[in-house]
Design a protein around this motif. Sequence first.
Motif, mmCIF file in Angstrom:
data_model
loop_
_atom_site.group_PDB
_atom_site.id
_atom_site.type_symbol
_atom_site.label_atom_id
_atom_site.label_comp_id
_atom_site.label_asym_id
_atom_site.label_seq_id
_atom_site.Cartn_x
_atom_site.Cartn_y
_atom_site.Cartn_z
ATOM 1 N N GLU A 17 11.871 -0.520 -23.432
ATOM 2 C CA GLU A 17 11.250 -1.327 -24.351
ATOM 3 C C GLU A 17 11.598 -0.668 -25.903
ATOM 4 O OE1 GLU A 17 7.426 -3.234 -22.511
ATOM 5 O OE2 GLU A 17 6.962 -1.454 -23.660
ATOM 6 N N VAL A 18 11.767 -1.520 -26.887
ATOM 7 C CA VAL A 18 11.879 -0.863 -28.329
ATOM 8 C C VAL A 18 11.017 -1.650 -29.318
ATOM 9 C CG1 VAL A 18 14.416 -0.095 -27.685
ATOM 10 C CG2 VAL A 18 13.892 -2.546 -28.506
ATOM 11 N N ARG A 19 10.679 -1.113 -30.374
ATOM 12 C CA ARG A 19 10.201 -1.748 -31.324
ATOM 13 C C ARG A 19 11.327 -2.109 -32.444
ATOM 14 N NH1 ARG A 19 5.113 -1.662 -32.836
ATOM 15 N NH2 ARG A 19 4.524 0.207 -31.845
ATOM 16 N N LEU A 20 11.314 -3.662 -32.462
ATOM 17 C CA LEU A 20 12.395 -4.189 -32.779
ATOM 18 C C LEU A 20 12.263 -4.531 -34.467
ATOM 19 C CD1 LEU A 20 15.241 -5.375 -32.312
ATOM 20 C CD2 LEU A 20 14.341 -7.467 -31.715
ATOM 21 N N VAL A 21 13.204 -4.364 -35.348
ATOM 22 C CA VAL A 21 13.054 -4.606 -36.560
ATOM 23 C C VAL A 21 14.545 -5.380 -36.963
ATOM 24 C CG1 VAL A 21 12.996 -3.816 -39.064
ATOM 25 C CG2 VAL A 21 11.797 -2.384 -37.247
ATOM 26 N N ASP A 23 17.428 -7.417 -39.340
ATOM 27 C CA ASP A 23 18.241 -7.062 -40.373
ATOM 28 C C ASP A 23 17.695 -7.214 -41.760
ATOM 29 O OD1 ASP A 23 20.716 -6.147 -41.391
ATOM 30 O OD2 ASP A 23 21.322 -8.178 -41.870
ATOM 31 N N ASP A 24 16.796 -8.373 -41.936
ATOM 32 C CA ASP A 24 15.912 -8.529 -43.115
ATOM 33 C C ASP A 24 14.672 -7.600 -43.384
ATOM 34 O OD1 ASP A 24 14.775 -9.894 -41.338
ATOM 35 O OD2 ASP A 24 14.753 -11.785 -42.458
ATOM 36 N N GLY A 25 14.234 -6.810 -42.185
ATOM 37 C CA GLY A 25 13.062 -6.259 -42.096
ATOM 38 C C GLY A 25 11.868 -6.847 -41.370
ATOM 39 N N THR A 26 12.304 -8.290 -41.046
ATOM 40 C CA THR A 26 11.361 -8.981 -40.041
ATOM 41 C C THR A 26 10.913 -7.915 -38.928
ATOM 42 O OG1 THR A 26 12.569 -10.956 -40.581
ATOM 43 C CG2 THR A 26 10.977 -10.986 -39.039
ATOM 44 N N GLN A 27 9.541 -7.716 -38.515
ATOM 45 C CA GLN A 27 9.126 -7.048 -37.431
ATOM 46 C C GLN A 27 9.074 -7.983 -36.220
ATOM 47 O OE1 GLN A 27 8.243 -3.785 -37.533
ATOM 48 N NE2 GLN A 27 8.703 -3.436 -39.475
ATOM 49 N N TYR A 28 9.512 -7.699 -35.344
ATOM 50 C CA TYR A 28 9.588 -8.662 -34.043
ATOM 51 C C TYR A 28 8.598 -7.887 -32.957
ATOM 52 C CZ TYR A 28 13.597 -11.209 -35.654
ATOM 53 O OH TYR A 28 14.310 -11.593 -36.423
ATOM 54 N N GLY A 29 8.054 -6.750 -33.241
ATOM 55 C CA GLY A 29 7.108 -6.268 -32.388
ATOM 56 C C GLY A 29 7.722 -5.489 -31.208
ATOM 57 N N VAL A 30 7.130 -4.957 -30.157
ATOM 58 C CA VAL A 30 7.545 -4.254 -28.963
ATOM 59 C C VAL A 30 8.121 -5.077 -28.177
ATOM 60 C CG1 VAL A 30 7.317 -2.861 -27.096
ATOM 61 C CG2 VAL A 30 6.071 -2.170 -29.302
ATOM 62 N N ALA A 54 10.439 8.135 -31.283
ATOM 63 C CA ALA A 54 9.180 7.416 -31.423
ATOM 64 C C ALA A 54 8.770 6.800 -30.154
ATOM 65 C CB ALA A 54 9.283 6.115 -32.427
ATOM 66 N N ASN A 55 7.496 6.438 -29.961
ATOM 67 C CA ASN A 55 7.145 5.606 -28.783
ATOM 68 C C ASN A 55 6.464 4.420 -28.933
ATOM 69 O OD1 ASN A 55 6.357 5.430 -26.240
ATOM 70 N ND2 ASN A 55 4.650 6.792 -26.087
ATOM 71 N N PRO A 56 7.131 3.356 -28.712
ATOM 72 C CA PRO A 56 8.308 3.269 -28.150
ATOM 73 C C PRO A 56 9.407 3.224 -29.199
ATOM 74 C CG PRO A 56 7.513 1.058 -28.690
ATOM 75 C CD PRO A 56 6.449 1.710 -28.738
ATOM 76 N N PRO A 57 10.717 3.679 -28.909
ATOM 77 C CA PRO A 57 11.915 3.937 -29.926
ATOM 78 C C PRO A 57 11.942 2.685 -30.921
ATOM 79 C CG PRO A 57 12.631 4.292 -27.614
ATOM 80 C CD PRO A 57 11.184 3.789 -27.567
ATOM 81 N N VAL A 58 12.291 3.022 -32.119
ATOM 82 C CA VAL A 58 12.589 1.827 -33.210
ATOM 83 C C VAL A 58 13.757 1.515 -33.096
ATOM 84 C CG1 VAL A 58 12.191 1.133 -35.607
ATOM 85 C CG2 VAL A 58 10.623 2.608 -34.517
ATOM 86 N N ALA A 59 14.156 0.236 -33.085
ATOM 87 C CA ALA A 59 15.485 -0.118 -33.073
ATOM 88 C C ALA A 59 15.762 -1.234 -34.166
ATOM 89 C CB ALA A 59 16.125 -0.767 -31.762
#
Length: 177
Positions: A17-21, A23-30, A54-59
Amino acid sequence: MSKKNDVIMNDDIRAREVRLVGDDGTQYGVVSRDEALDKAADMGLDLVLIAPQANPPVAKIMDYGKFKYQQEKKKKEAKKKQKQIEVKEIKLSVKVAKNDINYKVKHAREFLEQGKHVKFRVFLRGREMANPEAGVEVLKSVWPMVEDIGELEKGPFHEGRYINMYVVPKKEKPGKK
């Protein structure tokens, strides 16, 4: 795609799992790794791990090629704005004549006026090594000739067979010109 400069991206990401960000800075969550890869592929961009510890890693979803290009461009701009300090060396000896000192100091003054740093160096030969104070005296006689336009960065100091002295141009005061 694979690793570029130890950057973990796309299929090289091993976290489930990853914490998804976006391209425009939008947070998609885990989200799951596969879902993040699909989202990046749909946008035609890369999935880059920006905080692997980080836990979970940020991508982050980004165009890695464009990102890398902009980083290089910033580095080049910073390098352009960097001021290069040039150090000019004036060599003297213990048995130097007064007119030779005046001639060399004239050159040193020109260098200081151009904003260059000047390193005065007295070379000690043979028996002169037993009496390095003679070299210090030569530099002390030079200092009054340049003190009006220069600042003493490092006074006369012994370094091997040399007695050195560093002089830098005086800094302009903001009020005066």
